[in-house]
Scaffold this active site. Sequence first.
Site, PDB file in Angstrom:
ATOM      1  N   HIS A 198      32.332  35.064  38.192  1.00 28.75           N
ATOM      2  CA  HIS A 198      33.276  35.743  37.308  1.00 28.75           C
ATOM      3  C   HIS A 198      33.339  37.221  37.708  1.00 28.75           C
ATOM      4  CE1 HIS A 198      35.159  37.464  33.792  1.00 28.75           C
ATOM      5  NE2 HIS A 198      35.605  36.258  33.515  1.00 28.75           N
ATOM      6  N   GLU A 228      33.331  39.809  36.083  1.00 29.69           N
ATOM      7  CA  GLU A 228      32.366  40.676  35.382  1.00 29.69           C
ATOM      8  C   GLU A 228      30.986  40.575  36.031  1.00 29.69           C
ATOM      9  OE1 GLU A 228      33.259  39.046  31.543  1.00 29.69           O
ATOM     10  OE2 GLU A 228      35.256  39.917  31.690  1.00 29.69           O
ATOM     11  N   GLY A 281      41.380  40.620  29.627  1.00 27.16           N
ATOM     12  CA  GLY A 281      41.097  41.394  28.417  1.00 27.16           C
ATOM     13  C   GLY A 281      42.037  42.564  28.210  1.00 27.16           C
ATOM     14  N   SER A 310      44.199  37.018  29.933  1.00 28.09           N
ATOM     15  CA  SER A 310      45.084  37.174  28.773  1.00 28.09           C
ATOM     16  C   SER A 310      45.923  35.931  28.472  1.00 28.09           C
ATOM     17  CB  SER A 310      45.966  38.416  28.925  1.00 28.09           C
ATOM     18  OG  SER A 310      45.154  39.577  28.967  1.00 28.09           O
ATOM     19  N   ASN A 362      35.764  30.727  27.862  1.00 28.61           N
ATOM     20  CA  ASN A 362      34.628  31.550  28.306  1.00 28.61           C
ATOM     21  C   ASN A 362      34.301  32.503  27.158  1.00 28.61           C
ATOM     22  OD1 ASN A 362      32.776  33.203  29.481  1.00 28.61           O
ATOM     23  ND2 ASN A 362      34.175  34.077  31.016  1.00 28.61           N
ATOM     24  N   GLU A 417      41.560  34.654  38.524  1.00 31.42           N
ATOM     25  CA  GLU A 417      41.610  35.596  37.401  1.00 31.42           C
ATOM     26  C   GLU A 417      41.855  37.010  37.937  1.00 31.42           C
ATOM     27  OE1 GLU A 417      39.291  33.940  33.783  1.00 31.42           O
ATOM     28  OE2 GLU A 417      37.858  34.966  35.069  1.00 31.42           O
ATOM     29  N   LYS A 441      31.910  34.471  26.924  1.00 32.33           N
ATOM     30  CA  LYS A 441      31.239  35.699  27.408  1.00 32.33           C
ATOM     31  C   LYS A 441      30.059  36.011  26.481  1.00 32.33           C
ATOM     32  CE  LYS A 441      35.572  37.073  29.492  1.00 32.33           C
ATOM     33  NZ  LYS A 441      36.466  38.114  29.965  1.00 32.33           N
TER      34      LYS A 441
HETATM   35  P1  13P Z   1      40.741  37.146  28.546  1.00 34.72           P
HETATM   36  O1  13P Z   1      41.357  35.793  28.251  1.00 34.72           O
HETATM   37  O2  13P Z   1      40.087  37.755  27.369  1.00 34.72           O
HETATM   38  O3  13P Z   1      41.718  38.035  29.252  1.00 34.72           O
HETATM   39  O4  13P Z   1      39.555  36.861  29.592  1.00 34.72           O
HETATM   40  C1  13P Z   1      39.809  36.112  30.716  1.00 34.72           C
HETATM   41  C2  13P Z   1      38.508  35.771  31.336  1.00 34.72           C
HETATM   42  O5  13P Z   1      37.832  36.624  31.874  1.00 34.72           O
HETATM   43  C3  13P Z   1      38.057  34.381  31.260  1.00 34.72           C
HETATM   44  O6  13P Z   1      36.969  34.153  32.089  1.00 34.72           O
END
Ligand code: 13P
Length: 253
Positions: A97, A99, A175, A215, A9, A169, A11
């Site tokens: 997601h 976010e 992150g 992560s 992803n 997740e 983003k």
């Molecule tokens: P990270 O791998 O940066 O923690 O992000 C996970 C994520 O949100 C994947 O959609």
Amino acid sequence: MRKQIAAANWKMNLTYQQGAGLLQEMVSANITLNENQSAVFAVPFPYLEMAFDTVQHKKNYFIAAQNCSDKKSGAFTGEISAEMLKSLNIPFCLVGHSERREYFAESNAVLAEKVNICIRNGITPIFCCGEALQIREENTQNTFVEQQLKESIFHLSGEHVLKIIIAYEPIWAIGTGKTASTAQAQEMHAHIRYVLKNYFGESISNQISILYGGSVKAANAREIFGSPDVDGGLVGGASLIASDFIEIIRALK
Ligand code: 13P
């Protein structure tokens, strides 16, 4: 056997040129994927066509959108419909997601519509769920995630729910560099599968891939993916570095 999937992803990262270079590096790497394994790249909308062209002839490599509208078409300036994605031959789309849920106020009900519209257009939703830190601290994560699934995917028929991929997740692991422990990931994945089994039956629950996200790194992917109910990962930060994501793909069961 369930599909094992390493999903990137990106983003809102990388310029077009950087994205094209990264994908080229991934495609050129000598990764052998068997028929049960896939690599999926969720790229920003303007890169979809370039990304599709780059992986088109690479077996078991696929492109995903990071979002789509819950509406079919019409006066929704700036939105992207599932039908548009279908017209670009995009086979996957992230839905829900954390976010999107947090910054764009996407509710479970809206996400149910997104799931429906993806399926109607032959696009596999990668449905994201997961709890915030406070919920984990209160130890109510199982019922919280169950509710997310109930309100967004339990209305589907058995035939349609089989078209879904689930990504668990935990928000506190996204992150932050703080991965869920292998035991925590396996426990939640087993719970999700148990909930799916109660609702859709054992055969269906055993066929749905459940990815872990939060992560995931080259250094921990093999251990996390090694758990019986973890069928790969949805990866943010580490998917932006070719050598890291190559290792993560190689860590698939
Ligand atoms: P990270 O791998 O940066 O923690 O992000 C996970 C994520 O949100 C994947 O959609």
